[in-house]
Every structure is written in structure tokens, then in C-alpha cells.
Design a protein around this motif. Structure first.
Motif, PDB file in Angstrom:
ATOM      1  N   SER A  93      -2.585   8.711   4.248  1.00 38.58           N
ATOM      2  CA  SER A  93      -2.463   8.345   2.839  1.00 38.58           C
ATOM      3  C   SER A  93      -2.395   6.840   2.671  1.00 38.58           C
ATOM      4  O   SER A  93      -1.850   6.134   3.514  1.00 38.58           O
ATOM      5  CB  SER A  93      -1.198   8.961   2.234  1.00 38.58           C
ATOM      6  N   SER A  94      -2.970   6.358   1.581  1.00 39.02           N
ATOM      7  CA  SER A  94      -2.844   4.945   1.211  1.00 39.02           C
ATOM      8  C   SER A  94      -2.676   4.879  -0.301  1.00 39.02           C
ATOM      9  O   SER A  94      -3.238   5.686  -1.039  1.00 39.02           O
ATOM     10  CB  SER A  94      -4.062   4.141   1.661  1.00 39.02           C
ATOM     11  N   THR A  95      -1.868   3.930  -0.759  1.00 41.16           N
ATOM     12  CA  THR A  95      -1.576   3.779  -2.183  1.00 41.16           C
ATOM     13  C   THR A  95      -2.075   2.424  -2.650  1.00 41.16           C
ATOM     14  O   THR A  95      -1.844   1.408  -1.991  1.00 41.16           O
ATOM     15  CB  THR A  95      -0.067   3.917  -2.442  1.00 41.16           C
ATOM     16  N   GLU A  96      -2.773   2.414  -3.784  1.00 42.07           N
ATOM     17  CA  GLU A  96      -3.341   1.194  -4.362  1.00 42.07           C
ATOM     18  C   GLU A  96      -2.949   1.104  -5.831  1.00 42.07           C
ATOM     19  O   GLU A  96      -2.649   2.119  -6.466  1.00 42.07           O
ATOM     20  CB  GLU A  96      -4.869   1.207  -4.246  1.00 42.07           C
ATOM     21  N   SER A  97      -2.993  -0.103  -6.372  1.00 43.27           N
ATOM     22  CA  SER A  97      -2.724  -0.307  -7.797  1.00 43.27           C
ATOM     23  C   SER A  97      -3.937   0.097  -8.627  1.00 43.27           C
ATOM     24  O   SER A  97      -5.079  -0.070  -8.197  1.00 43.27           O
ATOM     25  CB  SER A  97      -2.409  -1.776  -8.077  1.00 43.27           C
ATOM     26  N   LEU A  98      -3.673   0.628  -9.825  1.00 44.46           N
ATOM     27  CA  LEU A  98      -4.763   0.977 -10.740  1.00 44.46           C
ATOM     28  C   LEU A  98      -5.392  -0.288 -11.314  1.00 44.46           C
ATOM     29  O   LEU A  98      -4.719  -1.312 -11.451  1.00 44.46           O
ATOM     30  CB  LEU A  98      -4.237   1.822 -11.900  1.00 44.46           C
ATOM     31  N   PRO A  99      -6.671  -0.220 -11.679  1.00 47.19           N
ATOM     32  CA  PRO A  99      -7.333  -1.361 -12.324  1.00 47.19           C
ATOM     33  C   PRO A  99      -6.948  -1.406 -13.805  1.00 47.19           C
ATOM     34  O   PRO A  99      -7.593  -0.812 -14.646  1.00 47.19           O
ATOM     35  CB  PRO A  99      -8.817  -1.062 -12.137  1.00 47.19           C
ATOM     36  N   VAL A 100      -5.851  -2.052 -14.101  1.00 52.68           N
ATOM     37  CA  VAL A 100      -5.310  -2.071 -15.465  1.00 52.68           C
ATOM     38  C   VAL A 100      -5.554  -3.415 -16.127  1.00 52.68           C
ATOM     39  O   VAL A 100      -5.763  -4.410 -15.441  1.00 52.68           O
ATOM     40  CB  VAL A 100      -3.793  -1.750 -15.449  1.00 52.68           C
ATOM     41  N   ARG A 147      -1.064   0.477 -18.704  1.00 53.65           N
ATOM     42  CA  ARG A 147      -0.718  -0.898 -18.325  1.00 53.65           C
ATOM     43  C   ARG A 147      -0.351  -1.054 -16.856  1.00 53.65           C
ATOM     44  O   ARG A 147      -0.360  -2.163 -16.331  1.00 53.65           O
ATOM     45  CB  ARG A 147       0.422  -1.391 -19.195  1.00 53.65           C
ATOM     46  N   SER A 148       0.001   0.031 -16.204  1.00 48.30           N
ATOM     47  CA  SER A 148       0.356  -0.055 -14.784  1.00 48.30           C
ATOM     48  C   SER A 148       0.216   1.320 -14.161  1.00 48.30           C
ATOM     49  O   SER A 148       0.142   2.332 -14.859  1.00 48.30           O
ATOM     50  CB  SER A 148       1.783  -0.572 -14.612  1.00 48.30           C
ATOM     51  N   GLY A 149       0.193   1.350 -12.858  1.00 48.86           N
ATOM     52  CA  GLY A 149       0.133   2.624 -12.161  1.00 48.86           C
ATOM     53  C   GLY A 149      -0.420   2.481 -10.768  1.00 48.86           C
ATOM     54  O   GLY A 149      -0.821   1.393 -10.338  1.00 48.86           O
ATOM     55  N   THR A 150      -0.428   3.597 -10.060  1.00 49.72           N
ATOM     56  CA  THR A 150      -0.926   3.628  -8.690  1.00 49.72           C
ATOM     57  C   THR A 150      -1.812   4.848  -8.486  1.00 49.72           C
ATOM     58  O   THR A 150      -1.706   5.846  -9.203  1.00 49.72           O
ATOM     59  CB  THR A 150       0.229   3.686  -7.677  1.00 49.72           C
ATOM     60  N   ILE A 151      -2.670   4.755  -7.501  1.00 53.79           N
ATOM     61  CA  ILE A 151      -3.491   5.877  -7.061  1.00 53.79           C
ATOM     62  C   ILE A 151      -3.222   6.061  -5.577  1.00 53.79           C
ATOM     63  O   ILE A 151      -3.102   5.085  -4.831  1.00 53.79           O
ATOM     64  CB  ILE A 151      -4.995   5.627  -7.331  1.00 53.79           C
ATOM     65  N   THR A 152      -3.073   7.315  -5.175  1.00 45.65           N
ATOM     66  CA  THR A 152      -2.882   7.631  -3.766  1.00 45.65           C
ATOM     67  C   THR A 152      -4.146   8.302  -3.260  1.00 45.65           C
ATOM     68  O   THR A 152      -4.593   9.298  -3.832  1.00 45.65           O
ATOM     69  CB  THR A 152      -1.662   8.550  -3.560  1.00 45.65           C
ATOM     70  N   LEU A 153      -4.711   7.737  -2.206  1.00 49.57           N
ATOM     71  CA  LEU A 153      -5.923   8.264  -1.584  1.00 49.57           C
ATOM     72  C   LEU A 153      -5.547   8.951  -0.279  1.00 49.57           C
ATOM     73  O   LEU A 153      -4.715   8.440   0.483  1.00 49.57           O
ATOM     74  CB  LEU A 153      -6.916   7.138  -1.308  1.00 49.57           C
ATOM     75  N   GLY A 154      -6.132  10.084  -0.016  1.00 52.75           N
ATOM     76  CA  GLY A 154      -5.898  10.798   1.243  1.00 52.75           C
ATOM     77  C   GLY A 154      -7.177  10.814   2.048  1.00 52.75           C
ATOM     78  O   GLY A 154      -8.180  11.363   1.610  1.00 52.75           O
TER      79      GLY A 154
END
Length: 80
Positions: free
Chosen positions: A36-43, A14-21
Motif C-alpha cells: 500500500s502507498s498513500t498520496e495526497s489528492l490533487p486539490v 480541499r484536502s484528502g488522500t488516496i491509498t493505492l494497493g
């Protein structure tokens, strides 16, 4: 960058984040820096299903001098 997410569990994500390097790689293959950049998961991601999401990754041009290139990788995924 496109990432595919697979939920093999029994409940929806239902929620979460992904960190891209994003790695800045020199002409000889040396990793000079990582941004690094952090984005929301497609939930939501339903149980036993999959989804994908595409993100545009931007780096200031002064960070990537002539002869260098960038590579973006998934560093971490945190979900609930």
C-alpha cells in the motif's frame, strides 16, 4: 497510474488522500502480496468538476520474481 476524480457535490474538495494497493500476482494468477502507498489528492476540486492525477508506482525488483507481474488498484479515497 492515472486516476480521475469527479466532484459531484456542492462544495469544493480541499484536502484528502488516496491509498493505492499494488498487488504482486504470480504466474497462475495468485495474489502473493499487496503493498500500500498513500498520496495526497490533487486539490482543490471545484464542485461539479473533475481532475486527474498520475502517480508513479515503484516496487523493489526482488519482490516481483520472473514470471510475476504487478497490478495497482485504488483501495480508498478519503476527502474533506
Amino acid at each position: 497510474m492515472t486516476v480521475e476524480f469527479r466532484n459531484s457535490g456542492g462544495t469544493a474538495v480541499r484536502s484528502g488522500t488516496i491509498t493505492l494497493g499494488t498487488h504482486i500476482i504470480g504466474l497462475l494468477g495468485i495474489d502473493w502480496a499487496t503493498i500500500s502507498s498513500t498520496e495526497s489528492l490533487p486539490v482543490p476540486v471545484a464542485p461539479t468538476s473533475r481532475t486527474s492525477k498520475t502517480w508513479t508506482v515503484c516496487v523493489d525488483d526482488w519482490r516481483v520474481p520472473l514470471g510475476m507481474h504487478i497490478e495497482t488498484r485504488v483501495v480508498a479515497v478519503d476527502w474533506s
